[in-house]
Design a protein around this motif. Structure first.
Motif, PDB file in Angstrom:
ATOM      1  N   LEU A 130     -23.879 -91.861 -24.278  1.00  0.00           N
ATOM      2  CA  LEU A 130     -24.421 -91.553 -22.957  1.00  0.00           C
ATOM      3  C   LEU A 130     -25.757 -90.840 -23.097  1.00  0.00           C
ATOM      4  CD1 LEU A 130     -21.331 -90.108 -21.047  1.00  0.00           C
ATOM      5  CD2 LEU A 130     -22.396 -92.336 -20.725  1.00  0.00           C
ATOM      6  N   PRO A 131     -26.641 -90.982 -22.110  1.00  0.00           N
ATOM      7  CA  PRO A 131     -27.837 -90.124 -22.086  1.00  0.00           C
ATOM      8  C   PRO A 131     -27.398 -88.650 -22.043  1.00  0.00           C
ATOM      9  CG  PRO A 131     -27.928 -91.817 -20.378  1.00  0.00           C
ATOM     10  CD  PRO A 131     -26.566 -91.875 -20.975  1.00  0.00           C
ATOM     11  N   THR A 132     -28.260 -87.755 -22.553  1.00  0.00           N
ATOM     12  CA  THR A 132     -27.905 -86.337 -22.681  1.00  0.00           C
ATOM     13  C   THR A 132     -27.414 -85.728 -21.365  1.00  0.00           C
ATOM     14  OG1 THR A 132     -29.676 -86.242 -24.292  1.00  0.00           O
ATOM     15  CG2 THR A 132     -28.695 -84.143 -23.631  1.00  0.00           C
ATOM     16  N   ALA A 133     -28.110 -86.030 -20.274  1.00  0.00           N
ATOM     17  CA  ALA A 133     -27.739 -85.428 -18.982  1.00  0.00           C
ATOM     18  C   ALA A 133     -26.338 -85.865 -18.562  1.00  0.00           C
ATOM     19  CB  ALA A 133     -28.758 -85.809 -17.910  1.00  0.00           C
ATOM     20  N   ASP A 134     -26.042 -87.153 -18.769  1.00  0.00           N
ATOM     21  CA  ASP A 134     -24.728 -87.660 -18.359  1.00  0.00           C
ATOM     22  C   ASP A 134     -23.631 -87.144 -19.281  1.00  0.00           C
ATOM     23  OD1 ASP A 134     -25.971 -88.903 -16.293  1.00  0.00           O
ATOM     24  OD2 ASP A 134     -25.947 -90.909 -17.179  1.00  0.00           O
ATOM     25  N   GLN A 135     -23.944 -86.991 -20.564  1.00  0.00           N
ATOM     26  CA  GLN A 135     -22.958 -86.419 -21.488  1.00  0.00           C
ATOM     27  C   GLN A 135     -22.645 -84.979 -21.080  1.00  0.00           C
ATOM     28  OE1 GLN A 135     -21.280 -88.111 -24.109  1.00  0.00           O
ATOM     29  NE2 GLN A 135     -20.012 -86.278 -23.863  1.00  0.00           N
ATOM     30  N   ALA A 136     -23.678 -84.245 -20.659  1.00  0.00           N
ATOM     31  CA  ALA A 136     -23.470 -82.864 -20.199  1.00  0.00           C
ATOM     32  C   ALA A 136     -22.560 -82.848 -18.957  1.00  0.00           C
ATOM     33  CB  ALA A 136     -24.811 -82.204 -19.894  1.00  0.00           C
ATOM     34  N   ALA A 150     -22.998 -94.464 -13.579  1.00  0.00           N
ATOM     35  CA  ALA A 150     -21.656 -94.059 -13.146  1.00  0.00           C
ATOM     36  C   ALA A 150     -20.578 -94.822 -13.928  1.00  0.00           C
ATOM     37  CB  ALA A 150     -21.492 -94.304 -11.645  1.00  0.00           C
ATOM     38  N   ASP A 151     -20.829 -96.115 -14.175  1.00  0.00           N
ATOM     39  CA  ASP A 151     -19.859 -96.916 -14.930  1.00  0.00           C
ATOM     40  C   ASP A 151     -19.656 -96.344 -16.333  1.00  0.00           C
ATOM     41  OD1 ASP A 151     -19.437 -98.584 -12.824  1.00  0.00           O
ATOM     42  OD2 ASP A 151     -20.351-100.363 -13.719  1.00  0.00           O
ATOM     43  N   GLU A 152     -20.747 -95.942 -16.965  1.00  0.00           N
ATOM     44  CA  GLU A 152     -20.632 -95.396 -18.322  1.00  0.00           C
ATOM     45  C   GLU A 152     -19.906 -94.050 -18.306  1.00  0.00           C
ATOM     46  OE1 GLU A 152     -21.224 -97.098 -21.017  1.00  0.00           O
ATOM     47  OE2 GLU A 152     -21.810 -98.731 -19.681  1.00  0.00           O
ATOM     48  N   VAL A 153     -20.246 -93.219 -17.321  1.00  0.00           N
ATOM     49  CA  VAL A 153     -19.592 -91.914 -17.189  1.00  0.00           C
ATOM     50  C   VAL A 153     -18.083 -92.111 -16.970  1.00  0.00           C
ATOM     51  CG1 VAL A 153     -19.356 -89.890 -15.666  1.00  0.00           C
ATOM     52  CG2 VAL A 153     -21.640 -90.674 -16.394  1.00  0.00           C
ATOM     53  N   LEU A 154     -17.767 -93.050 -16.089  1.00  0.00           N
ATOM     54  CA  LEU A 154     -16.373 -93.318 -15.767  1.00  0.00           C
ATOM     55  C   LEU A 154     -15.593 -93.772 -17.003  1.00  0.00           C
ATOM     56  CD1 LEU A 154     -14.966 -93.189 -13.015  1.00  0.00           C
ATOM     57  CD2 LEU A 154     -15.345 -95.633 -12.788  1.00  0.00           C
ATOM     58  N   ASN A 155     -16.200 -94.659 -17.788  1.00  0.00           N
ATOM     59  CA  ASN A 155     -15.518 -95.141 -18.987  1.00  0.00           C
ATOM     60  C   ASN A 155     -15.320 -94.040 -20.018  1.00  0.00           C
ATOM     61  OD1 ASN A 155     -14.577 -97.686 -18.733  1.00  0.00           O
ATOM     62  ND2 ASN A 155     -16.580 -98.631 -19.076  1.00  0.00           N
TER      63      ASN A 155
END
Lengths: 334, 334
Positions: free
Chosen positions: A2-8, A43-48
């Motif tokens: 994930l991009p850093t912000a989304d991983q956070a 959102a799809d990546e975050v959800l997964n």
């Protein structure tokens, strides 16, 4: 990766409970609800990434007509469960909220005590789109709340259109709240909601005990009508829909209610139906979204968009058979 | 312009009644039922040429569980109507016939006298495909029979799966045959078939008159439950579902049955509901076929076909959210 912000964001959602987690959950759900394509992909990546942490809650669907006392019931139940050590998320499906601009949960003052409790997370219904789209956002929000460690997720609906079916299709147990009056029952039977119910709760039973007892007998026979027949009725490993009465306003009957829910959960876990229900729901959900997506593409295809009004008019005028019209429109997509 | 052979087929269908017309109708329906693309294209053109001649019949849907006496009823009714100067086509929807290899109407000896009458046309259910596909062929066959001048079209079903909904969705009036016994009623209510009925006929009423009278009272109250409420009940311009009893085997009650059908037709024509129902059916039919076509293309898309098993397995294993899976599969079609 994930991009850093989304991983956070993910880290905060699955992190320790507290204000930072609550903000992260809210932010993730806002991302899910965005109509922008780049947001949707993120959102799809975050959800997964959250998915392996989800699924460990009990998912409780609650429906009932306006005036039945849903908000009072959910607030009383939520506070009771938090008192027992649970963390409770309350989500909603209200496909009418995009029209009315409001939502059953929009007015949080209706759950004043629950909404300020740090072990509760309340989120109003997504306010735009078709029922399918609204339901999809709510299902995804449920996964986020589960990843954050909420172990009871309540999904409520006011019962507009097919929203009960949507709620029943995303929860482990579907509870129908009824008033102690027979006309209400008949409506629920007529609309096919009674068939979905694992448990029927007659609320406000203290107002008229005689009426509540009558309603209970009527609903019990209605549930038998819709239920399994023959030997299955006596099979102790299977759940048979129940009817009970309580008074949410007086906080009477909540322990008994939760005992029924717990018994349901134990039986359905032991006989394998809880897992089977979730698998079937996932498959149905996937196909529902595929079909909605296909239909959406069809309607937005330039050739179809140009021809649809004329073809529809030809069918209406009796100059084109409906099946031939369908094939002609489909051929435009080649 | 149609090719010469197809124009000859059309001319024979809309031509004088007799053996040549019967052969032409059967040949046209066989063309409609073919799965070959070139046949389908020819069939579409033939259908559109026939369309302006169609629609002038009364379309009567008939359902009821096996053993209720449907074949006996339809034969008796058909012969009665032919005696009154009508021409009667009998079609069927039996989505199970592709599995069983048989069909309710396949065994024509069950309607021995009707099947040899020159004013009757009997066609068994299309024997392959999904319910949607079977229903589409039957709808199209109905248009062919109408173009040939059959002024009463009976569509019957054994009531497997959703076939009653399909029959109700292509006819002007939906009749449910019931036996004089209450368990049967409950099944019809449970399956949601009772709600579709414009008229419920208790057949074999002569076998047990007391039971038939009880069943009639029960069904009448069930229909009230599902029917309109309030002042509409007293609106003489609207049809309210009726219950009647008869004995098809003894040919008792057929004139009364047809009088009810005629009253329904007159009311629905006068209040505009018959035309509105047909328009709504055409629209629903068009969209049903579009959706089936879109889903079929999706399943046969090479990229989707390759990926679908793996994606389905990922969803099942809880490694991919169902909504994300749907979007990924849809993206493969771009």
């Amino acid at each position: 990766m994930l991009p850093t912000a989304d991983q956070a964001l993910v880290d905060a959602v699955i992190g320790a409970p507290g204000p930072a987690q609550r903000r992260a959950i809210a932010k993730t759900i806002t991302l899910l609800e965005s109509s922008r394509d780049d947001h949707r992909r993120r959102a799809d990546e975050v959800l997964n990434t959250l998915l392996p942490k989800s699924g460990r809650s009990f998912r409780l669907g609650i429906s009932g007509v306006p005036g039945v006392g849903k908000s009072t019931f959910i607030e009383a139940l939520g506070l009771y469960l938090i008192g027992q050590g649970h963390r409770v998320a309350v989500l909603a499906i209200d496909p009418s909220s995009s029209v009315s601009g409001g939502s059953i949960l929009g007015d949080k003052t209706r759950m004043e005590m629950l909404s300020v409790n740090e072990n509760a997370f309340i989120r109003p219904s997504p306010a735009s789109g078709t029922l399918g789209g609204v339901a999809e956002r709510t299902r995804e929000s449920m996964l986020v709340a589960e990843a954050a460690g909420y172990d009871v997720v309540i999904v409520e609906t006011v019962g507009v259109g097919q929203s009960e079916t949507a709620v029943s299709g995303m929860t482990d147990m579907f509870v129908l709240l009824q008033l102690p009056n027979a006309g209400d029952d008949l409506q629920a039977i007529k609309k096919g909601v009674m068939e979905l119910a694992d448990l029927v709760v007659i609320n406000k039973a203290d107002l008229d005990e005689a009426a509540a007892t009558r309603a209970r007998a009527q609903i019990t026979s209605a549930l038998r009508l819709f239920g399994q027949h023959g030997n299955a009725m006596h099979d102790q490993s299977l759940w048979h829909p129940q009817v009970m009465q309580l008074s949410a306003l007086k906080s009477q009957g909540l322990p008994e209610f939760w005992a029924q829910v717990s018994r349901f959960r134990e039986l359905q876990t032991a006989n394998g139906r809880l897992a089977a229900r979730r698998h079937a729901q996932d498959q149905a959900w996937m196909w529902e979204r595929i079909e909605a997506g296909l239909k959406n593409r069809f309607r937005h295809h330039p050739g179809v968009r140009d021809m649809l009004p004329a073809v529809t008019a030809e069918v209406r005028a009796g100059r084109l058979a409906a099946s031939v019209a369908a094939r002609r429109l489909l051929d435009l997509m080649n």
